[in-house]
Motif scaffolding. Structure first.
Motif, short mmCIF file in Angstrom:
data_model
loop_
_atom_site.label_atom_id
_atom_site.label_comp_id
_atom_site.label_asym_id
_atom_site.label_seq_id
_atom_site.Cartn_x
_atom_site.Cartn_y
_atom_site.Cartn_z
N GLU A 1 8.57 6.66 3.42
CA GLU A 1 7.03 7.10 4.07
C GLU A 1 6.78 6.37 3.35
N ASP A 2 6.73 6.94 1.56
CA ASP A 2 5.84 6.34 0.81
C ASP A 2 5.24 5.12 0.83
N ASN B 1 4.85 8.41 16.99
CA ASN B 1 5.78 9.13 18.36
C ASN B 1 6.70 9.65 17.79
N VAL B 2 7.98 9.22 16.80
CA VAL B 2 8.96 9.52 16.45
C VAL B 2 8.82 9.87 14.63
N GLU B 3 9.72 10.65 14.88
CA GLU B 3 10.41 10.98 13.03
C GLU B 3 10.02 10.37 11.85
N HIS B 4 9.64 8.90 12.26
CA HIS B 4 10.10 7.52 10.70
C HIS B 4 8.00 7.67 10.97
N GLY B 5 6.74 8.64 11.84
CA GLY B 5 5.97 8.56 10.54
C GLY B 5 5.07 7.58 11.69
N ASN B 6 3.71 7.06 11.06
CA ASN B 6 2.37 6.30 11.47
C ASN B 6 3.48 5.06 10.29
N ILE C 1 0.77 -1.77 0.38
CA ILE C 1 0.93 0.10 -0.26
C ILE C 1 0.67 1.10 -0.34
N PHE C 2 0.46 1.99 -1.26
CA PHE C 2 1.91 3.20 -1.17
C PHE C 2 -0.19 4.40 -0.79
N ASN C 3 1.38 5.70 -0.44
CA ASN C 3 0.39 7.02 -0.18
C ASN C 3 1.79 8.05 -0.46
N PRO C 4 1.29 7.97 -3.01
CA PRO C 4 2.97 8.74 -3.26
C PRO C 4 2.31 10.28 -2.85
#
Length: 352
Positions: free
Chosen positions: A66-67, A114-119, A51-54
């Motif tokens: 993170e995409d 909670n960190v910079e790595h995202g959801n 699953i991508f969020n481009p």
């Protein structure tokens, strides 16, 4: 050969030596974020579900980590992925994954990081159906005019349509005169299933006729079917197109007439709901995939057609409006609503 080449807004490479087919690609707001931005869902014959969020990237930059929202390897090859209202008690969107002998429906959700790595995203199996026959493809929709939910119809390799009312199996019916499976879609306006048989005919079957036809738990001889309860499965309308079909798509836009599009080996057809030809276009190439989409001109429909010559053609009804060169042969094509693309185009004025 086109003078123009398609310019990537976003692209990624999926694994190594993975194989895909027409049903491998789906676009929808599968995580129910409410942002209006579609996610790209891809499934492969190797069993990988991604699953991508481009997001747009600058020329020369690679895809951002993170995409990729989610990736998992399932145990079986993925034949098709679809997104709809497949779970009872909720109108939220869920992901249906079709395997050769199994149908799985998942809920996709994300938790804030909670960190910079995202959801973080995960999928949860809501239910599954083990199939008694080998699946070929599926379609979905509000069969019978139900409100707020989608039912699923799976076509097997031996010509049986298996109907599922979300968590429950409803019934199965054999298509008459079946030899090989073809593309399958559902027309909500007429409550009908439309397919293309090995006789090279577009055939439409009413859902109500399927529901009241003879049960197909076992294939019966014609004499036995006459003695069985229920009616024999009768076709609503037939159109002979004289060639095999690659795909079928039912479209309905506010400013255009509702239509059924059929992509053949050498032609593509636009049909009325009753099977009459509205128009057809002869192609001078071998097509691989297509998707009709909304046109800016009232009363017309645009169609994207990819071919084995690595070209993507844009038609307005039967008129070729644009052609562009691709770096590869397209297997599947979709039109998505991507937030950043819309914002970028809106900032360029009315002409795009």
């Amino acid at each position: 050969m086109s003078l123009f080449k398609a310019r990537d807004w976003w692209s990624t490479i999926l694994g190594e030596k993975e194989e895909f087919d027409q049903g491998c690609l789906c676009v929808a707001d599968v995580d129910n974020s409410g942002s209006g931005q579609d996610k790209i869902i891809v499934g492969s014959y190797m069993g990988y579900l991604r699953i991508f969020n481009p997001h747009s990237v600058k020329p020369g930059d690679g895809v951002q980590p993170e995409d990729l929202l989610f990736e998992v390897q399932l145990r079986e090859p993925i034949l098709q992925v679809e997104v709809g209202k497949f779970v009872s008690g909720t109108e939220g969107l869920h992901l249906a994954v079709l395997h050769c002998r199994k149908l799985c429906v998942y809920a996709v959700s994300g938790t804030l990081g909670n960190v910079e790595h995202g959801n973080q995203y995960q999928i949860k199996l809501m239910y599954e159906h083990n199939l008694q026959r080998t699946a070929c493809n599926m379609t979905y929709g509000p069969f019978g005019g139900v409100k707020g939910r989608d039912l699923i119809c799976i076509q097997s390799m031996d010509g049986m349509l298996m109907l599922f009312e979300q968590e429950s199996y409803a019934f199965g019916r054999f298509l008459p005169g079946f030899l090989l499976p073809g593309p399958l879609t559902y027309n909500s306006r007429t409550d009908s299933f439309i397919t293309v048989s090995s006789c090279r005919q577009v055939e439409s079957y009413k859902y109500q006729v399927l529901a009241f036809a003879t049960d197909a738990d076992e294939r019966q001889e014609p004499e036995q079917q006459k003695l069985s309860s229920g009616k024999r499965l009768a076709v609503d309308w037939i159109l002979n197109i004289g060639e095999q079909a690659l795909d079928i798509c039912v479209v309905s836009f506010n400013q255009a007439v509702s239509s059924v599009f059929v992509l053949g080996e050498r032609n593509f057809f636009c049909l009325k709901d009753n099977g009459q030809i509205r128009f057809m276009k002869k192609l001078d190439y071998s097509p691989s995939c297509f998707i009709p989409y909304c046109s800016v001109k009232e009363g017309t429909i645009n169609t994207l057609i990819g071919n084995h010559g690595k070209m993507l053609n844009v038609y307005q009804d039967v008129t070729l409006k644009w052609a562009t060169q691709l770096p590869h042969i397209p297997v599947s094509v979709k039109v998505a609503n991507l937030q950043q693309v819309r914002e970028k185009l809106a900032g360029q004025g009315d002409q795009v």
